[in-house]
Scaffold this active site. Structure first.
Site, PDB file in Angstrom:
ATOM      1  CG  HIS A   1       4.244  -5.719  11.698  1.00 26.41           C
ATOM      2  ND1 HIS A   1       3.198  -6.619  11.745  1.00 26.41           N
ATOM      3  CD2 HIS A   1       5.175  -6.255  10.885  1.00 26.41           C
ATOM      4  CE1 HIS A   1       3.495  -7.662  10.994  1.00 26.41           C
ATOM      5  NE2 HIS A   1       4.689  -7.470  10.455  1.00 26.41           N
TER       6      HIS A   1
ATOM      7  CD  GLU B   1      12.197  -5.741   6.562  1.00 24.76           C
ATOM      8  OE1 GLU B   1      13.200  -6.406   6.880  1.00 24.76           O
ATOM      9  OE2 GLU B   1      11.565  -5.929   5.510  1.00 24.76           O
TER      10      GLU B   1
HETATM   11  N1  ACO Z   1       6.426   5.902  10.216  1.00 22.14           N
HETATM   12  C1  ACO Z   1       5.552   6.915  10.445  1.00 22.14           C
HETATM   13  N2  ACO Z   1       4.221   6.743  10.555  1.00 22.14           N
HETATM   14  C2  ACO Z   1       3.754   5.491  10.417  1.00 22.14           C
HETATM   15  C3  ACO Z   1       4.599   4.403  10.190  1.00 22.14           C
HETATM   16  C4  ACO Z   1       5.991   4.643  10.102  1.00 22.14           C
HETATM   17  N3  ACO Z   1       6.871   3.646   9.880  1.00 22.14           N
HETATM   18  N4  ACO Z   1       3.861   3.270  10.098  1.00 22.14           N
HETATM   19  C5  ACO Z   1       2.583   3.642  10.259  1.00 22.14           C
HETATM   20  N5  ACO Z   1       2.524   4.984  10.456  1.00 22.14           N
HETATM   21  C6  ACO Z   1       1.324   5.786  10.722  1.00 22.14           C
HETATM   22  C7  ACO Z   1       0.473   5.982   9.468  1.00 22.14           C
HETATM   23  O1  ACO Z   1       0.871   7.147   8.783  1.00 22.14           O
HETATM   24  C8  ACO Z   1      -0.889   6.094  10.061  1.00 22.14           C
HETATM   25  O2  ACO Z   1      -1.045   7.385  10.576  1.00 22.14           O
HETATM   26  P1  ACO Z   1      -2.494   8.114  10.592  1.00 22.14           P
HETATM   27  O3  ACO Z   1      -3.354   7.270  11.505  1.00 22.14           O
HETATM   28  O4  ACO Z   1      -2.199   9.472  11.109  1.00 22.14           O
HETATM   29  O5  ACO Z   1      -2.990   8.108   9.168  1.00 22.14           O
HETATM   30  C9  ACO Z   1      -0.862   5.136  11.250  1.00 22.14           C
HETATM   31  O6  ACO Z   1       0.509   5.049  11.622  1.00 22.14           O
HETATM   32  C10 ACO Z   1      -1.383   3.743  10.929  1.00 22.14           C
HETATM   33  O7  ACO Z   1      -0.711   3.278   9.773  1.00 22.14           O
HETATM   34  P2  ACO Z   1      -1.316   2.277   8.725  1.00 22.14           P
HETATM   35  O8  ACO Z   1      -0.923   2.719   7.352  1.00 22.14           O
HETATM   36  O9  ACO Z   1      -2.777   2.035   8.987  1.00 22.14           O
HETATM   37  O10 ACO Z   1      -0.562   0.953   9.094  1.00 22.14           O
HETATM   38  P3  ACO Z   1      -0.495  -0.348   8.213  1.00 22.14           P
HETATM   39  O11 ACO Z   1      -0.845  -1.471   9.077  1.00 22.14           O
HETATM   40  O12 ACO Z   1      -1.221  -0.230   6.935  1.00 22.14           O
HETATM   41  O13 ACO Z   1       1.055  -0.348   7.822  1.00 22.14           O
HETATM   42  C11 ACO Z   1       3.291  -0.780   7.552  1.00 22.14           C
HETATM   43  C12 ACO Z   1       2.004  -1.212   8.259  1.00 22.14           C
HETATM   44  C13 ACO Z   1       3.091  -0.758   6.047  1.00 22.14           C
HETATM   45  C14 ACO Z   1       4.392  -1.787   7.887  1.00 22.14           C
HETATM   46  C15 ACO Z   1       3.704   0.636   8.061  1.00 22.14           C
HETATM   47  O14 ACO Z   1       3.887   0.616   9.454  1.00 22.14           O
HETATM   48  C16 ACO Z   1       4.912   1.178   7.339  1.00 22.14           C
HETATM   49  O15 ACO Z   1       4.798   1.738   6.257  1.00 22.14           O
HETATM   50  N6  ACO Z   1       6.150   1.015   7.959  1.00 22.14           N
HETATM   51  C17 ACO Z   1       7.358   1.481   7.329  1.00 22.14           C
HETATM   52  C18 ACO Z   1       7.855   0.467   6.313  1.00 22.14           C
HETATM   53  C19 ACO Z   1       8.381  -0.804   6.945  1.00 22.14           C
HETATM   54  O16 ACO Z   1       9.092  -0.779   7.944  1.00 22.14           O
HETATM   55  N7  ACO Z   1       8.035  -1.936   6.319  1.00 22.14           N
HETATM   56  C20 ACO Z   1       8.439  -3.273   6.787  1.00 22.14           C
HETATM   57  C21 ACO Z   1       7.315  -3.946   7.483  1.00 22.14           C
HETATM   58  S1  ACO Z   1       7.816  -5.486   8.204  1.00 22.14           S
HETATM   59  C22 ACO Z   1       7.708  -6.617   6.941  1.00 22.14           C
HETATM   60  O17 ACO Z   1       6.876  -6.577   6.089  1.00 22.14           O
HETATM   61  C23 ACO Z   1       8.724  -7.654   6.869  1.00 22.14           C
END
Ligand code: ACO
Length: 374
Positions: free
Chosen positions: A255, A311
């Site tokens: 998140h 989620e």
């Molecule tokens: N699975 C694996 N790796 C992840 C995940 C995940 N679910 N989420 C983040 N990461 C990793 C990224 O690859 C990144 O790795 P790196 O540093 O090696 O490049 C690191 O963690 C940081 O991720 P960011 O992209 O900077 O995180 P951001 O804040 O942009 O993303 C998000 C948040 C979009 C929710 C992300 O965690 C994600 O894609 N989760 C999966 C989808 C999801 O569950 N969405 C629902 C969110 S809740 C809502 O909106 C109601």
């Protein structure tokens, strides 16, 4: 001046009294109430009133709001035709909702009447989603039952049978849990649109587009699909490891704001547990998958503090209530439209045109070469 991080991370772009997220403590406050205090006690109509008017309604205020919402449940034939046409083309449900939401302008006499437009959006969304689901399954739409509450009527229109009290309470708790959540992407979209003095239907229509992506509201269907694909506890570790080795993201984890467990996951885990016996294979498998995912995320992404988000347990609650996966994100919209309209109203009252800057990374001084000389 320090440049903001890409994605406006950590930037405060609006003041709000609607909700506050403490991402380090894992706490969510909605209009002054801790999430845990309000989610399983309030009706959805009470939440809508609270968000719009900043105090819990009295009996007469609630009756008034409820009857105004009820009056907006019935859709005109032209929106049903649009949904039938979309169903024939197998249009994804969130796209169908976006198209039909846009057509709600037909029901709002004065586009500048934000009360009418807010009521119309909140009142009509369940009918749109339910009618579309039925058309996609080759069924007739079920007429709204004006004697039922907002949530009971939604389930009635989806299934054509009266829901149990437990189903209604669980869905009400889900809708309350996700009805508002700070300046998330879809709410920011709604506020940005209305900040130009545009109209409420435009704001919620744009917000639907932002919600549907898997980085926001599109995750619960794939999260449950993952649990089904894993199938057995032994399969969880190799399956998730492979996914992470391929660089894929696990839906339902991570998140932007929460760096500890999303408090909404706990509320929904508790709600979901009512639909599953203690030894239920799916619930046990889901809990096992969650633990394996958390362990492997720590191994593959150390220090990123990736935790379970709302989620993952949304999927289990909605599955427990009997909703199919294609309804998960549209049902999120049925809840979040309360927050979108509340934020848009707040933006109109207190906000200013939202117009951030972009950082230019292109060249300067290029010369135009005529087409024939390139
Ligand atoms: N699975 C694996 N790796 C992840 C995940 C995940 N679910 N989420 C983040 N990461 C990793 C990224 O690859 C990144 O790795 P790196 O540093 O090696 O490049 C690191 O963690 C940081 O991720 P960011 O992209 O900077 O995180 P951001 O804040 O942009 O993303 C998000 C948040 C979009 C929710 C992300 O965690 C994600 O894609 N989760 C999966 C989808 C999801 O569950 N969405 C629902 C969110 S809740 C809502 O909106 C109601």
């Amino acid at each position: 001046m320090q440049q903001p991080k890409t994605g406006l991370e950590g930037i405060t772009a609006a003041d709000t009294r609607l909700s506050h997220i403490d991402g380090e403590a894992g706490e969510l406050t909605i209009a002054g109430f801790p999430l845990e205090e309000i989610a399983s006690n309030a009706s959805f109509e009470e939440m809508v009133y609270l968000l719009w008017f900043d105090h819990p309604p009295t009996i007469s205020e609630l009756e008034n709001l409820s009857s105004q919402l009820r009056a907006r449940r019935v859709l005109p034939p032209i929106i049903h035709q649009l949904l039938q046409e979309a169903a024939e083309r197998r249009t994804p449900p969130m796209d169908a909702l976006r198209m039909a939401a846009s057509a709600l302008t037909l029901l709002v006499e004065d586009p500048n009447d934000q009360d009418d437009a807010s009521l119309t959006a909140v009142g009509a969304f369940p009918t749109i989603v339910a009618a579309y689901e039925r058309y996609c399954n080759g069924l007739e739409a079920v007429e709204p039952d004006l004697s039922l509450g907002h949530v009971a009527n939604y389930l009635w229109m989806l299934h054509g049978t009266l829901p149990t009290d437990d189903q209604v309470r669980a869905l009400e708790t889900y809708l309350n849990t996700v009805c508002d959540h700070g300046l998330n992407a879809s709410t920011f979209t709604a506020r940005t649109i209305i900040s130009t003095n545009s109209d409420m239907i435009s704001a919620v229509t744009g917000a639907i587009g932002a919600l549907k992506g898997p980085a926001h509201g599109g995750a619960p269907g794939p999260a449950l699909d993952m649990v089904f694909e894993i199938g057995t506890p032994e399969n969880a570790e190799p399956y998730i490891r492979q996914k992470l080795e391929r660089g894929e993201r696990l839906m339902g984890f991570g998140h932007r704001v929460y760096k500890v467990r999303d408090p909404r996951a706990d509320v929904l885990a508790e709600t979901a547990s009512h639909f599953f016996a203690p030894d239920d294979p799916l619930f046990n498998l889901a809990q096992h998958v969650e633990q394996v995912a958390l362990d492997l995320l720590e191994e593959f992404k150390p220090g990123r503090r990736l935790q379970t988000n709302v989620e993952f347990y949304t999927a289990l609650v909605l599955h427990g209530i009997g909703l199919k996966t294609d309804l998960f994100t549209p049902t999120f919209a049925v809840a979040r439209v309360a927050g979108w309209t509340a934020h848009a109203r707040e933006q109109l009252e207190t906000g200013r045109l939202i117009r951030p800057m972009s950082g230019y990374v292109g060249e300067f001084g290029r010369r135009w070469v005529p087409l024939t000389e390139r």
